[in-house]
Design a protein around this motif. Structure first.
Motif, mmCIF file in Angstrom:
data_model
loop_
_atom_site.group_PDB
_atom_site.id
_atom_site.type_symbol
_atom_site.label_atom_id
_atom_site.label_comp_id
_atom_site.label_asym_id
_atom_site.label_seq_id
_atom_site.Cartn_x
_atom_site.Cartn_y
_atom_site.Cartn_z
ATOM 1 N N GLY A 76 0.812 -1.211 0.000
ATOM 2 C CA GLY A 76 0.000 0.000 0.000
ATOM 3 C C GLY A 76 0.841 1.253 0.000
ATOM 4 O O GLY A 76 0.553 2.216 -0.736
ATOM 5 N N LEU A 77 1.894 1.275 0.806
ATOM 6 C CA LEU A 77 2.769 2.452 0.882
ATOM 7 C C LEU A 77 3.506 2.675 -0.435
ATOM 8 O O LEU A 77 3.540 3.796 -0.961
ATOM 9 C CB LEU A 77 3.770 2.280 2.029
ATOM 10 N N VAL A 78 4.094 1.614 -0.962
ATOM 11 C CA VAL A 78 4.877 1.746 -2.198
ATOM 12 C C VAL A 78 3.975 2.121 -3.375
ATOM 13 O O VAL A 78 4.289 3.036 -4.153
ATOM 14 C CB VAL A 78 5.636 0.434 -2.500
ATOM 15 N N ALA A 79 2.839 1.444 -3.507
ATOM 16 C CA ALA A 79 1.935 1.703 -4.631
ATOM 17 C C ALA A 79 1.370 3.118 -4.570
ATOM 18 O O ALA A 79 1.294 3.812 -5.602
ATOM 19 C CB ALA A 79 0.795 0.683 -4.624
ATOM 20 N N ASN A 80 0.987 3.573 -3.392
ATOM 21 C CA ASN A 80 0.446 4.923 -3.271
ATOM 22 C C ASN A 80 1.501 5.986 -3.521
ATOM 23 O O ASN A 80 1.197 7.051 -4.080
ATOM 24 C CB ASN A 80 -0.175 5.115 -1.884
ATOM 25 N N PHE A 81 2.739 5.722 -3.129
ATOM 26 C CA PHE A 81 3.809 6.689 -3.398
ATOM 27 C C PHE A 81 4.111 6.775 -4.893
ATOM 28 O O PHE A 81 4.281 7.869 -5.447
ATOM 29 C CB PHE A 81 5.074 6.305 -2.629
ATOM 30 N N ILE A 82 4.155 5.632 -5.561
ATOM 31 C CA ILE A 82 4.394 5.630 -7.011
ATOM 32 C C ILE A 82 3.253 6.341 -7.740
ATOM 33 O O ILE A 82 3.484 7.121 -8.672
ATOM 34 C CB ILE A 82 4.566 4.188 -7.533
ATOM 35 N N PHE A 83 2.028 6.102 -7.289
ATOM 36 C CA PHE A 83 0.887 6.779 -7.918
ATOM 37 C C PHE A 83 0.951 8.283 -7.676
ATOM 38 O O PHE A 83 0.567 9.072 -8.549
ATOM 39 C CB PHE A 83 -0.432 6.219 -7.389
ATOM 40 N N PHE A 84 1.425 8.696 -6.512
ATOM 41 C CA PHE A 84 1.618 10.126 -6.221
ATOM 42 C C PHE A 84 2.591 10.748 -7.226
ATOM 43 O O PHE A 84 2.335 11.834 -7.765
ATOM 44 C CB PHE A 84 2.137 10.276 -4.795
ATOM 45 N N LEU A 85 3.704 10.064 -7.483
ATOM 46 C CA LEU A 85 4.681 10.574 -8.453
ATOM 47 C C LEU A 85 4.069 10.656 -9.857
ATOM 48 O O LEU A 85 4.280 11.634 -10.595
ATOM 49 C CB LEU A 85 5.919 9.669 -8.475
ATOM 50 N N PHE A 86 3.294 9.648 -10.216
ATOM 51 C CA PHE A 86 2.617 9.630 -11.511
ATOM 52 C C PHE A 86 1.638 10.792 -11.630
ATOM 53 O O PHE A 86 1.586 11.486 -12.655
ATOM 54 C CB PHE A 86 1.892 8.287 -11.679
ATOM 55 N N ALA A 250 -2.180 -3.876 -9.901
ATOM 56 C CA ALA A 250 -0.845 -4.239 -9.419
ATOM 57 C C ALA A 250 -0.941 -5.225 -8.260
ATOM 58 O O ALA A 250 -0.150 -6.178 -8.170
ATOM 59 C CB ALA A 250 -0.090 -2.978 -8.989
ATOM 60 N N ALA A 251 -1.918 -5.014 -7.371
ATOM 61 C CA ALA A 251 -2.101 -5.930 -6.242
ATOM 62 C C ALA A 251 -2.419 -7.346 -6.727
ATOM 63 O O ALA A 251 -1.902 -8.331 -6.185
ATOM 64 C CB ALA A 251 -3.220 -5.412 -5.335
ATOM 65 N N LEU A 252 -3.263 -7.444 -7.732
ATOM 66 C CA LEU A 252 -3.597 -8.760 -8.285
ATOM 67 C C LEU A 252 -2.375 -9.414 -8.918
ATOM 68 O O LEU A 252 -2.158 -10.625 -8.779
ATOM 69 C CB LEU A 252 -4.720 -8.619 -9.315
ATOM 70 N N LEU A 253 -1.563 -8.614 -9.602
ATOM 71 C CA LEU A 253 -0.342 -9.145 -10.220
ATOM 72 C C LEU A 253 0.634 -9.665 -9.166
ATOM 73 O O LEU A 253 1.365 -10.627 -9.401
ATOM 74 C CB LEU A 253 0.328 -8.078 -11.075
ATOM 75 N N PHE A 254 0.634 -9.030 -7.993
ATOM 76 C CA PHE A 254 1.519 -9.461 -6.911
ATOM 77 C C PHE A 254 0.908 -10.585 -6.072
ATOM 78 O O PHE A 254 1.490 -10.988 -5.059
ATOM 79 C CB PHE A 254 1.880 -8.279 -6.015
ATOM 80 N N GLY A 255 -0.269 -11.050 -6.457
ATOM 81 C CA GLY A 255 -0.838 -12.219 -5.805
ATOM 82 C C GLY A 255 -1.792 -11.959 -4.662
ATOM 83 O O GLY A 255 -2.203 -12.904 -3.972
#
Length: 318
Positions: A76-86, A250-255
């Motif tokens: 959650g932290l990593v995905a939300n930070f990457i989305f923030f940059l995007f 992305a969450a689904l891809l990571f299982g």
């Protein structure tokens, strides 16, 4: 065809009650059974007392092994930070006005996880879901506040110390973060909570979502959407479409499956947080635009979340 209708009814049953409570808030405000003063006082009560009580008791009384959910929190932290940059990159490509840029960025990533998101999760998974979601809320709230200060700090100004001070002040005084950390600590050491205190706390906790949703509905100002329509719709697309779509995929891809992916969908698909208006106003951003984004994302989040739940439940992923 019948199975499709059943799935759609199930999805609507998750978001429908929240939508009705918000509409009731709008109606009560219009007939003047509640007013701005009531909304201000009740919102403070929710933020400072009843919501912290609900989060604390949900964690303390949970039967979930939170250590097993470390991967969910990190994701959650990593995905939300990457989305923030995007979101920052795309916003700066399409908008030039500094006062608008930070507000649009914040509107695109900052979700109302503590009210709308938790209400969705409570309807779908009950107390066990709320307990797990509370940890997610705590970590993303810290991240959201840091990102908001970064986005709203005027570019080209030497305000690093001021920004750091604002971040620390916001986090250390946040009752939600304090309650969640205390809940985790009490859960970890198995501290027994006296029955009298627990029952009194549950009285407060049971007030939280109805009161919070009424206040949210009463504070909506649909008329304000006449202004800044391009900026408002841009932020709304990122908040309700790209954020849940990209992060959940992305969450689904990571299982991730089951409750984990359901929480990710509902938290990222929640509308823009009401706190974004306060932050924008305090830091010199376009506050009316922030209010527009909150209103529009709140109205349309029920459609986007219902469709998301329908799709994932149809595929037996949540």
């Amino acid at each position: 065809m019948q199975a499709l209708i059943t799935q759609l009814q199930f999805s609507a049953s998750i978001t429908g009650p929240i939508c009705l409570m918000l509409l009731l808030g709008v109606l009560l405000k219009r007939v003047q059974l509640i007013n701005d003063n009531f909304i201000d006082v009740a919102s403070k009560l929710v933020f400072q007392v009843t919501l912290p009580a609900m989060l604390f008791l949900s964690i303390v009384g949970a039967e979930h092994d939170f250590s097993s959910s470390l991967s969910l929190i990190v994701f959650g932290l990593v995905a939300n930070f990457i989305f923030f940059l995007f979101t920052c990159w795309m916003t700066q490509r399409h908008f030039d006005h500094p006062q608008d840029q930070g507000v649009i960025i914040q509107g695109g990533f900052r979700a109302n996880t503590a009210i709308i998101g938790l209400a969705y999760v409570a309807n779908l998974y009950g107390n066990s879901g709320v307990a797990l979601a509370a940890i997610y809320v705590a970590t993303t709230t810290v991240l959201y506040n840091i990102q908001a200060v970064i986005a709203l700090t005027p570019k080209g100004e030497a305000q690093g110390t001021k920004a750091l001070t604002t971040i620390l002040k916001t986090l250390t005084k946040n009752p939600l973060i304090i309650a969640i950390l205390l809940g985790v600590l009490c859960y970890a050491i198995a501290l027994p909570i006296p029955t009298m205190i627990s029952e009194a706390g549950h009285y407060f906790a049971n007030m939280t979502l109805p009161l919070a949703l009424l206040c949210t509905g009463g504070s909506l100002n649909i008329q304000s959407l006449k202004n800044d329509s391009r900026s408002t719709w841009f932020a709304t697309r990122y908040k309700l479409l790209w954020s849940p779509l990209l992060i959940t995929s992305a969450a689904l891809l990571f299982g991730f499956r089951g409750m984990d992916v359901g929480i990710i969908l509902l938290m990222t698909g929640a509308p823009t947080a009401a706190a974004s208006y306060v932050m924008a106003r305090a830091m010199g951003g376009n506050a009316p635009l922030a209010a527009n984004i909150i209103a529009l994302t709140t109205v349309f989040s029920f459609i986007s979340c219902t469709l998301g739940i329908f799709l994932l439940s149809s595929l037996a992923l949540i």
